[in-house]
Design a protein around this motif. Sequence first.
Motif, PDB file in Angstrom:
ATOM      1  N   ALA A 363      66.392  79.534  49.560  1.00  9.66           N
ATOM      2  CA  ALA A 363      66.227  78.972  50.903  1.00  9.66           C
ATOM      3  C   ALA A 363      67.346  77.972  51.154  1.00  9.66           C
ATOM      4  N   LEU A 364      67.670  77.796  52.427  1.00  7.31           N
ATOM      5  CA  LEU A 364      68.733  76.892  52.852  1.00  7.31           C
ATOM      6  C   LEU A 364      68.251  76.143  54.080  1.00  7.31           C
ATOM      7  N   LYS A 365      68.585  74.841  54.148  1.00  6.60           N
ATOM      8  CA  LYS A 365      68.086  74.016  55.247  1.00  6.60           C
ATOM      9  C   LYS A 365      69.157  73.008  55.644  1.00  6.60           C
ATOM     10  N   LEU A 366      69.339  72.833  56.959  1.00  9.47           N
ATOM     11  CA  LEU A 366      70.279  71.850  57.494  1.00  9.47           C
ATOM     12  C   LEU A 366      69.551  70.988  58.504  1.00  9.47           C
ATOM     13  N   THR A 367      69.647  69.676  58.349  1.00  2.66           N
ATOM     14  CA  THR A 367      69.047  68.740  59.300  1.00  2.66           C
ATOM     15  C   THR A 367      70.059  67.645  59.621  1.00  2.66           C
ATOM     16  N   GLY A 368      70.050  67.208  60.868  1.00  2.00           N
ATOM     17  CA  GLY A 368      70.973  66.145  61.250  1.00  2.00           C
ATOM     18  C   GLY A 368      70.820  65.770  62.702  1.00  2.00           C
ATOM     19  N   LYS A 369      71.796  65.036  63.199  1.00  2.00           N
ATOM     20  CA  LYS A 369      71.727  64.510  64.554  1.00  2.00           C
ATOM     21  C   LYS A 369      73.129  64.455  65.149  1.00  2.00           C
ATOM     22  N   LEU A 370      73.280  64.962  66.365  1.00  2.00           N
ATOM     23  CA  LEU A 370      74.513  64.877  67.128  1.00  2.00           C
ATOM     24  C   LEU A 370      74.232  64.069  68.383  1.00  2.00           C
ATOM     25  N   GLY A 371      74.703  62.824  68.402  1.00  2.00           N
ATOM     26  CA  GLY A 371      74.358  61.966  69.527  1.00  2.00           C
ATOM     27  C   GLY A 371      72.870  61.749  69.560  1.00  2.00           C
ATOM     28  N   ARG A 372      72.217  62.164  70.633  1.00  2.00           N
ATOM     29  CA  ARG A 372      70.767  62.033  70.759  1.00  2.00           C
ATOM     30  C   ARG A 372      70.051  63.364  70.541  1.00  2.00           C
ATOM     31  N   THR A 373      70.756  64.325  69.940  1.00  2.00           N
ATOM     32  CA  THR A 373      70.178  65.643  69.716  1.00  2.00           C
ATOM     33  C   THR A 373      69.887  65.860  68.239  1.00  2.00           C
ATOM     34  N   ASP A 374      68.624  66.109  67.915  1.00  2.00           N
ATOM     35  CA  ASP A 374      68.228  66.480  66.550  1.00  2.00           C
ATOM     36  C   ASP A 374      68.481  67.961  66.349  1.00  2.00           C
ATOM     37  N   LEU A 398      65.244  77.740  63.978  1.00  2.00           N
ATOM     38  CA  LEU A 398      66.183  76.770  64.539  1.00  2.00           C
ATOM     39  C   LEU A 398      65.425  75.898  65.527  1.00  2.00           C
ATOM     40  N   ARG A 399      65.527  74.587  65.347  1.00  2.00           N
ATOM     41  CA  ARG A 399      64.847  73.628  66.211  1.00  2.00           C
ATOM     42  C   ARG A 399      65.860  72.621  66.738  1.00  2.00           C
ATOM     43  N   LEU A 400      65.909  72.453  68.067  1.00  2.00           N
ATOM     44  CA  LEU A 400      66.753  71.463  68.726  1.00  2.00           C
ATOM     45  C   LEU A 400      65.865  70.550  69.566  1.00  2.00           C
ATOM     46  N   ARG A 401      66.178  69.259  69.546  1.00  2.00           N
ATOM     47  CA  ARG A 401      65.418  68.303  70.355  1.00  2.00           C
ATOM     48  C   ARG A 401      66.372  67.214  70.828  1.00  2.00           C
ATOM     49  N   HIS A 402      66.411  67.003  72.144  1.00  2.00           N
ATOM     50  CA  HIS A 402      67.354  66.049  72.738  1.00  2.00           C
ATOM     51  C   HIS A 402      66.587  64.910  73.398  1.00  2.00           C
ATOM     52  N   GLY A 403      66.923  63.678  73.022  1.00  2.00           N
ATOM     53  CA  GLY A 403      66.285  62.518  73.603  1.00  2.00           C
ATOM     54  C   GLY A 403      66.949  62.088  74.889  1.00  2.00           C
ATOM     55  N   PHE A 404      66.154  61.609  75.823  1.00  2.00           N
ATOM     56  CA  PHE A 404      66.685  61.062  77.067  1.00  2.00           C
ATOM     57  C   PHE A 404      65.771  59.934  77.521  1.00  2.00           C
ATOM     58  N   GLY A 405      66.311  59.065  78.393  1.00  2.00           N
ATOM     59  CA  GLY A 405      65.550  57.900  78.793  1.00  2.00           C
ATOM     60  C   GLY A 405      65.302  57.006  77.589  1.00  2.00           C
ATOM     61  N   SER A 408      61.757  59.626  75.837  1.00  2.00           N
ATOM     62  CA  SER A 408      61.445  61.006  76.176  1.00  2.00           C
ATOM     63  C   SER A 408      62.349  61.978  75.422  1.00  2.00           C
ATOM     64  N   ALA A 409      61.924  63.244  75.354  1.00  2.00           N
ATOM     65  CA  ALA A 409      62.709  64.252  74.648  1.00  2.00           C
ATOM     66  C   ALA A 409      62.353  65.631  75.175  1.00  2.00           C
ATOM     67  N   VAL A 410      63.333  66.522  75.136  1.00  2.00           N
ATOM     68  CA  VAL A 410      63.131  67.930  75.468  1.00  2.00           C
ATOM     69  C   VAL A 410      63.563  68.744  74.260  1.00  2.00           C
ATOM     70  N   GLY A 411      62.794  69.792  73.921  1.00  2.00           N
ATOM     71  CA  GLY A 411      63.072  70.546  72.706  1.00  2.00           C
ATOM     72  C   GLY A 411      62.998  72.038  72.914  1.00  2.00           C
ATOM     73  N   ALA A 412      63.559  72.767  71.968  1.00  2.14           N
ATOM     74  CA  ALA A 412      63.519  74.232  71.965  1.00  2.14           C
ATOM     75  C   ALA A 412      63.462  74.703  70.526  1.00  2.14           C
ATOM     76  N   MET A 413      62.841  75.867  70.308  1.00  2.13           N
ATOM     77  CA  MET A 413      62.722  76.434  68.974  1.00  2.13           C
ATOM     78  C   MET A 413      62.804  77.941  69.040  1.00  2.13           C
ATOM     79  N   TYR A 414      63.499  78.524  68.067  1.00  5.44           N
ATOM     80  CA  TYR A 414      63.460  79.978  67.867  1.00  5.44           C
ATOM     81  C   TYR A 414      63.167  80.224  66.400  1.00  5.44           C
ATOM     82  N   GLY A 415      62.194  81.066  66.119  1.00  6.85           N
ATOM     83  CA  GLY A 415      61.862  81.392  64.752  1.00  6.85           C
ATOM     84  C   GLY A 415      61.464  82.845  64.619  1.00  6.85           C
ATOM     85  N   GLU A 416      61.618  83.391  63.415  1.00  8.14           N
ATOM     86  CA  GLU A 416      61.253  84.790  63.188  1.00  8.14           C
ATOM     87  C   GLU A 416      60.893  85.013  61.722  1.00  8.14           C
ATOM     88  N   ARG A 417      60.062  86.019  61.520  1.00  8.87           N
ATOM     89  CA  ARG A 417      59.764  86.531  60.178  1.00  8.87           C
ATOM     90  C   ARG A 417      59.892  88.044  60.257  1.00  8.87           C
TER      91      ARG A 417
END
Length: 784
Positions: A363-374, A398-405, A408-417
């Motif tokens: 398994a392989l996993k990457l986590t981090g933050k770009l500006g206000r985006t997880d 894949l999970r993305l979450r962007h903070g604003f205000g 607050s935050a808006v997020g998106a996810m795509y996953g598959e098996r």
Amino acid sequence: SSLRVIAVPRFLPTMLPTLVAALQLAAAQPSVYNGRAGQTAVHVPSLPDSAVVVDGHLTEPQWRRAAVLTGFSEYAPVDQRPSPDSTEVLVWYSRDAIYFGIRAFEPHGPVRATLADRDNVDSDDNLEIFLDTYNARNRALLFIVNPLGVQADGIKNELAGFTPGAMMMGGNDLSADFHWESRGHVTPWGYQVEVRIPFSSLRYPSSARQDWGIQFQRNVQHSGYQETWTAARKASSSFIAQEGTLVGLTGMHHGQVVGLNPEVTNTVRGTPCCTPAFDGWHYASKAQVGGNVRWAAGSNFVLNGTIKPDFSQVEADATQIAADERFALFYPEKRPFFIEGADQFNVPNTLFYTRTIVQPDAALKLTGKLGRTDVAALAALDAPSTTPTGDRPLVDMLRLRHGFGNQSAVGAMYGERVGGGRANRVTDADLHYVFGQKYFADLQGVFTATTQAGVTKTAPGWNAAVDGTGRRFGFHYSLMGIGRDFADDIGFVPRVNVVKASTMDRLTFYGAPGARAERFNVYISANGTWNYDDFFAARSLLESEASARSELTLRGGWSLSLSPNWSSYAFNAGDYAGYAVPVGAALAPFQPSPRITTFTTDARVSTPQFQHYSASAGVTVGNDVDFLETSRVRRVDYNANLDLRPTQQLRLSATYRASTFNRRSDGERTLSTQIPRLKAEYQLTRSIFFRVVAQYSANRREALRDPATGRVLTIAGTPSSQSVSNLLRADWLFSYRPTPGTVFFLGYGNTTVEPDALRFQGLRRVNDAFFVKASYLFRAVGKR
């Protein structure tokens, strides 16, 4: 030209050294920041740390120049009152680490302190340090120390949504383990702890100048009080947002951190064999070599990889009682590889649940933050035993979450098996919007597509919620829908083809300072559930529930609760496909009962954390429903907990759970479950302990009967029959864990059975296992 001579007073040369010393002393005086006075913007001194030793004594000169944070306030059970206990936290930092010195004064009662195992300090006095390194005001790293410096750590994430079984958002997740130092001791006036947290163990922006959020919460066991440095209010949508700030941090060095963690495990399992009497034993050994690698490329991103990881459980999940046997039980993740950065993979309504990945080869996993985006990404190749074809399914997410205000935050996810003749894909978009300081709204849309045997089925899922948290009144209203063909192979969605509307209102009353009754909460909730299509066709409810739970908190930490619950259930005939009723020599399709109304009452009492023990007990009684046969039953549940701390090193914990169903039509006891559990731990040092866990599970289920005729039901062509299971499981463990990642475990466990519950006569061993695990963390911190 002429020269003017200025006369110097005779006393000045003799006074000069005294004046210089006074100026130097004034410059070295620490700055004091009083939380109740609103002094929450802290300028922390940067000092060299070459001579500092973390020993819990705060004797080095740096501590005399540290910023002093004081002026704590009561947060629970009643907020906005001055803390009855005085607390000082000293803060300074060097190039490589941030330091905290804790002085907790305790004039009112004895300090609770034990030599506990890591992450097991909740029964002790302790202080929680919240570091919001991105100043996001909705997520913080958490470091907890008890008076002896024993550690607990994790994440507090208020964007995580509701976890199944939880009563609130943003609880503390203690699954993560960081590398840091702490030492402490009990003093005549309270306790004192010294903490060093290396910057290489943290994640934070890469900017030259930074502001970090900071909060402290002191938990006092003899009173049950929670006390915070800033005057935090309960009437808020966020606890973290009420933090203070460490202002203008500069010159911090993180470096690139590489961790290599090889693991060796061996499990020897034994089963009876060889003769009709099963008096022989066969043992099979399964040795495995694997490992993990971790690379922190600076302070923002971490890459984790694993090959043949060891995901064995050092302590198995404690058995739960499934009151509603239609749905699976939720168990938290405990496996090390999945723990780091787990909060960044969190999706509302548990659309991603790592325990669906059973035993990956890699398994392989990457986590981090770009500006206000997880950013969080994971790929795993799961075990072939998880598919009927023996193929290795691939799991991607894949999970993305962007903070604003502010929060607050808006997020998106795509996953598959994908694999084993089945492909399941899940797409999500979600929004968490905070407004007016006391309110937030959640929106979520989900779409799933499942292909199997050349047929693709799609289905939607959606959720909308609004929440308000006031001092005396609070509410949470939600509406959630999950389509008929909804499938989430990588998540935990226990029920599909439903729409559920929920309301919960809270009323809170506070006692006067010094009153016996400190707080009284009333939670009034109502839920309605429809079949998915029936909701849009405005048809009748499938299920409805209402309850009024009351909670009373008394001075000294006593707690009482009472919860009357009313419910009404109808039954989907499709859920009982394959059920039949014998009619002579033939079988007739089973017809579920008409709608059933139930009424139960829960009562519970909890003691404070006394010097050497704490306890709680609860009971549930009333008329309920047995969903497996849709019959009316009389239900009685009992539960009790007793925690003993006779010495600083010995901990004993005993629990008991029991549930019985008696069919109301004929009085027969149709279901009986009893689960006593005993755990004993002896902590030899902070890194070495011995543990024994014994759990007995006694389950008896009578044959299912048709409520209308009383005849025994046939399921899939086989008559229902009585089932009895009486299992005693005992596990012994020696644990050496000096630091996270470096461990040595040696254990043995066995399961025995007997014909009669809790008689302890004629016990027969049916399996056993020896277990050993050794791993070592090689950790290197390089230059940036």
